[in-house]
Motif scaffolding. Structure first.
Motif, PDB file in Angstrom:
ATOM      1  N   GLY A 354      15.646 -27.548   5.760  1.00  0.00           N
ATOM      2  CA  GLY A 354      14.920 -26.981   6.924  1.00  0.00           C
ATOM      3  C   GLY A 354      15.424 -27.315   8.141  1.00  0.00           C
ATOM      4  O   GLY A 354      16.431 -27.798   8.260  1.00  0.00           O
ATOM      5  N   ALA A 355      14.523 -27.174   9.111  1.00  0.00           N
ATOM      6  CA  ALA A 355      14.604 -27.909  10.463  1.00  0.00           C
ATOM      7  C   ALA A 355      15.951 -27.296  11.237  1.00  0.00           C
ATOM      8  O   ALA A 355      16.755 -27.859  11.711  1.00  0.00           O
ATOM      9  CB  ALA A 355      14.642 -29.400  10.596  1.00  0.00           C
ATOM     10  N   GLY A 356      16.080 -26.360  11.018  1.00  0.00           N
ATOM     11  CA  GLY A 356      17.469 -25.357  11.602  1.00  0.00           C
ATOM     12  C   GLY A 356      18.658 -25.572  10.659  1.00  0.00           C
ATOM     13  O   GLY A 356      19.656 -24.993  11.291  1.00  0.00           O
ATOM     14  N   ARG A 357      18.644 -26.251   9.655  1.00  0.00           N
ATOM     15  CA  ARG A 357      19.870 -26.375   8.823  1.00  0.00           C
ATOM     16  C   ARG A 357      20.123 -24.952   8.087  1.00  0.00           C
ATOM     17  O   ARG A 357      19.078 -24.419   7.716  1.00  0.00           O
ATOM     18  CB  ARG A 357      19.894 -27.331   7.985  1.00  0.00           C
ATOM     19  N   ARG A 358      21.376 -24.738   7.827  1.00  0.00           N
ATOM     20  CA  ARG A 358      21.604 -23.556   7.185  1.00  0.00           C
ATOM     21  C   ARG A 358      22.613 -23.765   5.739  1.00  0.00           C
ATOM     22  O   ARG A 358      23.673 -24.435   6.185  1.00  0.00           O
ATOM     23  CB  ARG A 358      22.471 -22.374   7.916  1.00  0.00           C
ATOM     24  N   THR A 359      21.940 -24.119   4.886  1.00  0.00           N
ATOM     25  CA  THR A 359      22.557 -24.188   3.483  1.00  0.00           C
ATOM     26  C   THR A 359      22.293 -23.092   2.597  1.00  0.00           C
ATOM     27  O   THR A 359      21.708 -22.042   2.792  1.00  0.00           O
ATOM     28  CB  THR A 359      21.538 -25.618   2.971  1.00  0.00           C
ATOM     29  N   ALA A 360      23.074 -23.352   1.463  1.00  0.00           N
ATOM     30  CA  ALA A 360      23.143 -22.178   0.540  1.00  0.00           C
ATOM     31  C   ALA A 360      23.122 -23.077  -0.819  1.00  0.00           C
ATOM     32  O   ALA A 360      24.205 -23.919  -1.006  1.00  0.00           O
ATOM     33  CB  ALA A 360      24.071 -21.167   0.585  1.00  0.00           C
ATOM     34  N   PHE A 361      22.693 -22.397  -2.053  1.00  0.00           N
ATOM     35  CA  PHE A 361      23.001 -22.700  -3.467  1.00  0.00           C
ATOM     36  C   PHE A 361      23.396 -21.522  -4.020  1.00  0.00           C
ATOM     37  O   PHE A 361      22.925 -20.456  -3.981  1.00  0.00           O
ATOM     38  CB  PHE A 361      21.552 -23.042  -4.199  1.00  0.00           C
ATOM     39  N   PHE A 362      24.587 -21.780  -4.781  1.00  0.00           N
ATOM     40  CA  PHE A 362      25.368 -20.759  -5.453  1.00  0.00           C
ATOM     41  C   PHE A 362      25.423 -21.211  -6.804  1.00  0.00           C
ATOM     42  O   PHE A 362      25.489 -22.345  -7.499  1.00  0.00           O
ATOM     43  CB  PHE A 362      26.859 -20.811  -4.871  1.00  0.00           C
ATOM     44  N   ALA A 363      25.348 -20.229  -7.711  1.00  0.00           N
ATOM     45  CA  ALA A 363      25.662 -20.264  -9.198  1.00  0.00           C
ATOM     46  C   ALA A 363      26.440 -18.964  -9.674  1.00  0.00           C
ATOM     47  O   ALA A 363      26.207 -17.837  -9.279  1.00  0.00           O
ATOM     48  CB  ALA A 363      24.112 -20.178  -9.969  1.00  0.00           C
ATOM     49  N   LEU A 364      27.353 -19.175 -10.719  1.00  0.00           N
ATOM     50  CA  LEU A 364      28.364 -18.134 -11.123  1.00  0.00           C
ATOM     51  C   LEU A 364      28.259 -18.251 -12.477  1.00  0.00           C
ATOM     52  O   LEU A 364      28.723 -19.146 -13.198  1.00  0.00           O
ATOM     53  CB  LEU A 364      29.547 -18.327 -10.507  1.00  0.00           C
ATOM     54  N   ASP A 365      27.842 -17.190 -13.298  1.00  0.00           N
ATOM     55  CA  ASP A 365      28.213 -17.050 -14.557  1.00  0.00           C
ATOM     56  C   ASP A 365      29.150 -16.406 -15.211  1.00  0.00           C
ATOM     57  O   ASP A 365      29.466 -15.303 -14.972  1.00  0.00           O
ATOM     58  CB  ASP A 365      26.840 -16.233 -15.466  1.00  0.00           C
ATOM     59  N   VAL A 366      30.259 -17.382 -15.682  1.00  0.00           N
ATOM     60  CA  VAL A 366      31.569 -16.885 -15.786  1.00  0.00           C
ATOM     61  C   VAL A 366      31.543 -16.710 -17.130  1.00  0.00           C
ATOM     62  O   VAL A 366      31.470 -17.772 -18.062  1.00  0.00           O
ATOM     63  CB  VAL A 366      32.340 -18.005 -15.158  1.00  0.00           C
ATOM     64  N   PRO A 367      32.053 -15.822 -17.756  1.00  0.00           N
ATOM     65  CA  PRO A 367      32.450 -15.583 -19.221  1.00  0.00           C
ATOM     66  C   PRO A 367      33.770 -16.486 -19.597  1.00  0.00           C
ATOM     67  O   PRO A 367      34.842 -16.615 -18.580  1.00  0.00           O
ATOM     68  CB  PRO A 367      32.893 -14.056 -19.305  1.00  0.00           C
ATOM     69  N   THR A 368      33.904 -17.083 -20.674  1.00  0.00           N
ATOM     70  CA  THR A 368      34.928 -17.741 -21.226  1.00  0.00           C
ATOM     71  C   THR A 368      36.018 -16.938 -21.609  1.00  0.00           C
ATOM     72  O   THR A 368      35.755 -15.908 -22.078  1.00  0.00           O
ATOM     73  CB  THR A 368      34.647 -18.629 -22.308  1.00  0.00           C
TER      74      THR A 368
END
Length: 544
Positions: A354-368
């Motif tokens: 918060g407080a003006g920070r710009r962050t992100a969470f990423f997840a990628l479901d990759v086939p083996t």
């Protein structure tokens, strides 16, 4: 039977860079160790047993070049003094300063895996590094039958790959980085390797990262290097989205029926205003398989959110990764009964996001996928590796033969189990009695501390060369079994045509190619009256 090799996969991607660049790839891994569950506060009403193992890897890329480097007197003094003190501490106080200085400054060995003297033909500098954690969880569930009996327990195995840290020094010197940057190549190559490693055990795996801008993660004082342009919050979020998009495309082009699902969530932002979420990175033509004719754009689908049902209890589904903002939020007492939807709201007002920070969470479901999907039939570059399987690489073989030869050699990556070779494309993981040294957690942390040490200095090319040599000397004394893969890039084959520059960047993670405006057609020059002597006759003004 083909066992995937991480170094060979990274080499296959980096080899598309312009010809003539010398690289060393170091991979440092721990043995798989049992750890507490990634969901320690999960309700266990339907769970019989759960077992989780963790494996850590550090991937370091070094470039060697013969460009002249001016070393000041202060840097020379730092080299000699620092090397002597490092030798004494690394060898229990019995090191000699004179012999250590000779090792660094007068080395004449032709072994490309050893650091070269600062005044010699090659300069050795770290380019970038990637730190990851792999978690394998085996859970056995029990189901209650209508008659009050328990049915046969069912077992589920899942793998979470946590991209923990990534950093660069700003010291890469590429003649034309228009194919793919070394930073992005590490991520794409590693994700492709992990997809091969767990083939035969799982149908898919989840790759996760938390994008948060910091001056430096792995290389001390690299933020002071003027060639390392640091990304701000929004630029880093965009870089990660395009990098994971490239990794998804790299795999999808080799699996025609693959369905790759990506998830992105930026606390405090709305999907409609996140322009980076709607962008897609085109895979360079050089990294596409020759048999692929379908654009990778339709092979992966991105969704807004954390990748879990909004109404689910967060403690049951969201993993607690080490040193992660989401983990610190879920460790609060009041979060016991929060849903995923509530967590997304609360993380937006947290101190880290918060407080003006710009962050992100990423997840990628990759086939083996089986390792054979990534074998290429182009000419292989010259490469050597410091182990008994060095002869598997040579300039007369093809990349397909080279990767297969090295991959099929007895090599362990710390897998916590053996995969039976019972299905097409499956492989058996060899025992850990192999040339690769698997470290304990303590040894691995000592390597990280030695790299990010107060005596290390990556603020300039000269000091980075000194620090790189110092670290490699420390590593060769402490862990002599760890040797690099050395290779020289062969350049992009002409058959691939002009590669896209959408995935390119310069020597640091901070450089991200944006969308350039299309060049406008130049307007024709107005006719002028020219006199002798190159004089121009002025046009008479017409009175209105």
């Amino acid at each position: 039977m083909v066992t995937p090799r991480l170094e060979a996969q990274l080499q296959a991607i980096l080899n598309e860079l312009p010809a003539g660049h010398d690289f060393d790839i170091y991979t440092i891994s721990t043995a798989a160790a049992s750890i507490p569950s990634l969901t320690p506060r999960q309700r266990l009403s339907t769970v019989h047993t759960t077992y989780t193992t963790e494996l850590r890897r550090l991937i370091l890329l070094i470039q060697k070049d013969n460009k002249p480097l001016s070393v000041s007197a202060a840097t020379t003094q730092q080299l000699e003094t620092g090397a002597a003190s490092d030798a004494s501490s690394g060898s229990g106080g019995g090191g000699s300063s004179s012999s250590t200085t000779t090792t660094i400054t007068t080395t004449t060995s032709n072994d490309p895996s050893l650091p070269t003297r600062r005044d010699g033909a090659l300069l050795t500098r770290f380019v970038c590094g990637l730190s990851v954690r792999e978690f394998v969880t085996v859970t056995t569930y029990r189901d209650t039958a209508t008659a009050g009996r328990y049915s046969e327990p069912r077992t589920e195995t899942c793998t979470h790959v946590y991209l923990e840290k990534i950093d660069s020094t700003g010291c890469a010197t590429l003649s034309d980085p228009s194919i793919i940057s070394p930073m992005r190549a590490l991520v794409v190559g590693y994700v492709a390797f992990a997809a091969q490693l767990y083939h035969g055990v799982l149908q898919s795996m989840r790759v996760y990262t938390f994008a948060r801008s910091q001056p430096e993660y792995l290389f001390a004082r690299s933020s002071e290097n003027r060639n390392k342009r640091q990304l701000d919050d929004l630029q880093l979020v965009r870089w990660w989205k395009r990098t994971l998009d490239a990794a998804a495309s790299y795999i999808a082009t080799r699996l025609p029926d693959a369905s790759i699902q990506g998830y992105a969530f930026s606390p405090g932002a709305d999907r409609s205003e996140a322009f980076w979420f709607r962008e897609s990175a085109e895979l360079p033509a050089a990294l596409k398989p020759e048999s692929s004719s379908v654009s990778p754009a339709g092979r992966s689908t991105w969704h807004w959110g954390l990748g879990y049902p909004l109404e689910a209890r967060a403690q049951d589904v969201i993993p607690h990764y080490p040193d992660d903002a989401m983990t610190r939020l879920l460790e609060k007492r009041e979060s016991a009964d929060w849903t995923v939807s509530q967590v997304q709201e609360m993380i937006a007002i947290s101190e880290e996001c918060g407080a003006g920070r710009r962050t992100a969470f990423f997840a990628l479901d990759v086939p083996t996928c089986p390792p054979q999907c990534f074998l290429r039939s182009t000419s292989a570059p010259s490469s050597t590796i410091g182990s008994p399987i060095a002869d598997a690489f040579n300039t007369t073989t093809t990349t397909t033969t080279a990767i297969a030869a090295v991959s099929s050699a007895p090599y362990s990556y710390g897998m916590p189990f053996t995969i039976p070779n019972t299905t097409p494309g499956a492989y058996a993981v060899p025992p850990p009695t192999t040339p690769l040294r698997l470290l304990s957690v303590h040894e691995y942390e000592q390597v990280e501390l030695a790299l990010f040490n107060l005596s290390m200095d990556f603020s300039s090319s000269a000091s980075a060369s000194v620090s790189t040599t110092k670290f490699l000397n420390w590593l060769s004394r402490r862990l002599p079994e760890i040797r690099p893969l050395h290779f020289t890039t062969a350049g992009t084959p002409a058959s691939h045509g002009q590669a896209s520059s959408s995935l390119s960047s310069s020597s640091s993670i901070a450089t991200l190619s944006g969308h350039k405006r299309p060049p406008t057609e130049a307007a024709p020059a107005a006719a002028v009256n020219t006199l002798s002597g190159n004089l121009v006759r002025k046009k008479q003004k017409v009175k209105p």
